[in-house]
Motif scaffolding. Structure first.
Motif, PDB file in Angstrom:
ATOM      1  N   VAL A  28      44.220  36.879  49.352  1.00 55.43           N
ATOM      2  CA  VAL A  28      43.911  37.248  47.922  1.00 55.43           C
ATOM      3  C   VAL A  28      44.646  36.329  46.908  1.00 55.43           C
ATOM      4  O   VAL A  28      44.653  36.390  45.876  1.00 55.43           O
ATOM      5  CB  VAL A  28      43.877  38.649  47.660  1.00 55.43           C
ATOM      6  CG1 VAL A  28      43.092  39.520  48.479  1.00 55.43           C
ATOM      7  CG2 VAL A  28      45.567  38.900  47.704  1.00 55.43           C
ATOM      8  N   ARG A  29      45.348  35.070  47.677  1.00 57.66           N
ATOM      9  CA  ARG A  29      46.252  34.260  46.545  1.00 57.66           C
ATOM     10  C   ARG A  29      45.408  33.392  45.501  1.00 57.66           C
ATOM     11  O   ARG A  29      45.687  33.499  44.601  1.00 57.66           O
ATOM     12  CB  ARG A  29      46.836  33.452  47.522  1.00 57.66           C
ATOM     13  CG  ARG A  29      48.176  34.061  48.387  1.00 57.66           C
ATOM     14  CD  ARG A  29      48.923  33.018  49.291  1.00 57.66           C
ATOM     15  NE  ARG A  29      47.716  32.826  50.284  1.00 57.66           N
ATOM     16  CZ  ARG A  29      48.228  31.876  51.497  1.00 57.66           C
ATOM     17  NH1 ARG A  29      49.663  31.660  51.415  1.00 57.66           N
ATOM     18  NH2 ARG A  29      47.341  31.625  52.257  1.00 57.66           N
ATOM     19  N   ALA A  30      44.102  32.907  46.046  1.00 57.15           N
ATOM     20  CA  ALA A  30      42.941  32.375  45.107  1.00 57.15           C
ATOM     21  C   ALA A  30      42.666  33.251  44.061  1.00 57.15           C
ATOM     22  O   ALA A  30      42.835  32.722  42.801  1.00 57.15           O
ATOM     23  CB  ALA A  30      42.369  31.819  45.941  1.00 57.15           C
ATOM     24  N   VAL A  31      42.345  34.237  44.421  1.00 60.85           N
ATOM     25  CA  VAL A  31      41.724  35.143  43.284  1.00 60.85           C
ATOM     26  C   VAL A  31      42.841  35.569  42.493  1.00 60.85           C
ATOM     27  O   VAL A  31      42.941  35.635  41.133  1.00 60.85           O
ATOM     28  CB  VAL A  31      41.500  36.769  44.128  1.00 60.85           C
ATOM     29  CG1 VAL A  31      41.201  37.638  42.947  1.00 60.85           C
ATOM     30  CG2 VAL A  31      40.370  36.355  45.101  1.00 60.85           C
ATOM     31  N   LEU A  32      44.320  35.981  42.930  1.00 61.70           N
ATOM     32  CA  LEU A  32      45.564  36.088  41.944  1.00 61.70           C
ATOM     33  C   LEU A  32      45.573  34.958  41.099  1.00 61.70           C
ATOM     34  O   LEU A  32      45.930  35.048  40.104  1.00 61.70           O
ATOM     35  CB  LEU A  32      46.596  36.542  42.779  1.00 61.70           C
ATOM     36  CG  LEU A  32      46.625  37.814  43.461  1.00 61.70           C
ATOM     37  CD1 LEU A  32      47.587  38.173  44.476  1.00 61.70           C
ATOM     38  CD2 LEU A  32      46.647  39.078  42.374  1.00 61.70           C
ATOM     39  N   ARG A  33      45.762  33.590  41.681  1.00 63.32           N
ATOM     40  CA  ARG A  33      45.975  32.485  41.049  1.00 63.32           C
ATOM     41  C   ARG A  33      44.967  32.267  40.044  1.00 63.32           C
ATOM     42  O   ARG A  33      45.151  31.506  38.860  1.00 63.32           O
ATOM     43  CB  ARG A  33      45.956  31.284  42.098  1.00 63.32           C
ATOM     44  CG  ARG A  33      47.469  31.068  42.562  1.00 63.32           C
ATOM     45  CD  ARG A  33      47.410  29.699  43.215  1.00 63.32           C
ATOM     46  NE  ARG A  33      46.413  29.558  44.386  1.00 63.32           N
ATOM     47  CZ  ARG A  33      46.554  29.866  45.587  1.00 63.32           C
ATOM     48  NH1 ARG A  33      47.859  30.240  45.852  1.00 63.32           N
ATOM     49  NH2 ARG A  33      45.480  29.610  46.566  1.00 63.32           N
ATOM     50  N   ASP A  34      43.698  32.685  39.930  1.00 67.01           N
ATOM     51  CA  ASP A  34      42.628  32.279  39.310  1.00 67.01           C
ATOM     52  C   ASP A  34      42.739  33.444  38.102  1.00 67.01           C
ATOM     53  O   ASP A  34      41.783  33.747  37.318  1.00 67.01           O
ATOM     54  CB  ASP A  34      41.363  32.270  39.971  1.00 67.01           C
ATOM     55  CG  ASP A  34      41.237  31.155  40.600  1.00 67.01           C
ATOM     56  OD1 ASP A  34      41.835  30.242  40.431  1.00 67.01           O
ATOM     57  OD2 ASP A  34      40.164  31.016  41.582  1.00 67.01           O
ATOM     58  N   GLY A  35      43.606  34.461  37.940  1.00 66.60           N
ATOM     59  CA  GLY A  35      43.793  35.655  37.102  1.00 66.60           C
ATOM     60  C   GLY A  35      42.661  36.619  37.597  1.00 66.60           C
ATOM     61  O   GLY A  35      42.678  37.658  36.785  1.00 66.60           O
ATOM     62  N   GLY A  36      42.353  36.896  38.814  1.00 62.83           N
ATOM     63  CA  GLY A  36      41.319  37.831  38.970  1.00 62.83           C
ATOM     64  C   GLY A  36      42.259  38.942  39.582  1.00 62.83           C
ATOM     65  O   GLY A  36      43.165  39.062  39.856  1.00 62.83           O
ATOM     66  N   GLU A  37      41.515  40.151  39.630  1.00 69.17           N
ATOM     67  CA  GLU A  37      41.835  41.479  40.216  1.00 69.17           C
ATOM     68  C   GLU A  37      41.505  41.762  41.698  1.00 69.17           C
ATOM     69  O   GLU A  37      40.132  41.962  42.009  1.00 69.17           O
ATOM     70  CB  GLU A  37      41.553  42.424  39.377  1.00 69.17           C
ATOM     71  CG  GLU A  37      42.012  43.951  39.789  1.00 69.17           C
ATOM     72  CD  GLU A  37      43.445  44.027  40.230  1.00 69.17           C
ATOM     73  OE1 GLU A  37      43.629  44.554  41.513  1.00 69.17           O
ATOM     74  OE2 GLU A  37      44.297  43.922  39.369  1.00 69.17           O
ATOM     75  N   PRO A  38      42.493  41.655  42.632  1.00 68.87           N
ATOM     76  CA  PRO A  38      41.919  41.492  44.027  1.00 68.87           C
ATOM     77  C   PRO A  38      41.556  43.126  44.508  1.00 68.87           C
ATOM     78  O   PRO A  38      41.092  43.228  45.610  1.00 68.87           O
ATOM     79  CB  PRO A  38      42.896  41.048  44.887  1.00 68.87           C
ATOM     80  CG  PRO A  38      44.149  41.223  44.019  1.00 68.87           C
ATOM     81  CD  PRO A  38      43.612  41.351  42.674  1.00 68.87           C
TER      82      PRO A  38
END
Length: 174
Positions: free
Chosen positions: A8-18
């Motif tokens: 989920v690193r990309a989701v977190l880097r993009d400001g998303g909620e995993p």
């Protein structure tokens, strides 16, 4: 044990909620599967959520601030079931998020000697918040007031067959 990996690193880097993705992945796990989660921080709140859902975890930093957490379903026979009423100390708060026990004690055989003293000594040697698991042949009524007087929390019940009393004790302030 087969691992299902979720990064989920990309989701977190993009400001998303995993979280929804993680829960969806957990719901899709089949028997014999564990979840290997990769995140760019140690997901402490998620650890507690997963413990409540019946998963144990092993986590480790894998470098550059990234973490790997492996969530494994806890086998039903190792869990304290709700088949018998659960008793708890007056001060016990959310035992479902306690850490896994660090000591396992078996007092199920007759003539165990000084059980209360042995358990209290052990609790005074381990860090606050650490948990021990103890097995008794009967409900240890003699022990319960001593634990509460010493500031320790406990939760316990009989196994499904009513033959053994299982108890988790969390070390309190020394």
């Amino acid at each position: 044990m087969q691992l299902v990996e979720l990064d989920v690193r990309a989701v977190l880097r993009d400001g998303g909620e995993p979280f929804p993705l993680i829960m969806q992945t957990v719901a899709s796990l089949k028997a014999g599967q564990s979840l290997r989660l990769i995140a760019n921080f140690r997901p402490v709140p998620l650890l507690q959520v997963m413990q409540k859902k019946g998963f144990s975890f092993k986590d480790r930093e894998i470098g550059n601030g990234d973490w790997e957490v492996i969530f494994t379903p806890v086998e039903a026979e190792n869990k304290m079931t709700e088949s018998k009423p659960v008793s708890r100390s007056a001060e016990t708060v959310v035992p479902e998020i306690w850490p896994d026990p660090m000591h396992y004690l078996d007092y199920s055989l007759p003539d165990q000697g000084t059980v209360t003293e042995e358990i209290l000594r052990l609790l005074n040697r381990i860090e606050d918040g650490a948990v021990i698991f103890a097995l008794f042949s009967a409900e240890p009524d003699f022990l319960l007031p001593e634990l509460e007087k010493a500031g320790h929390q406990w939760v316990g019940n009989f196994d499904a067959g009513g033959e053994a009393y299982r108890m988790m004790i969390r070390s309190g302030a020394h």
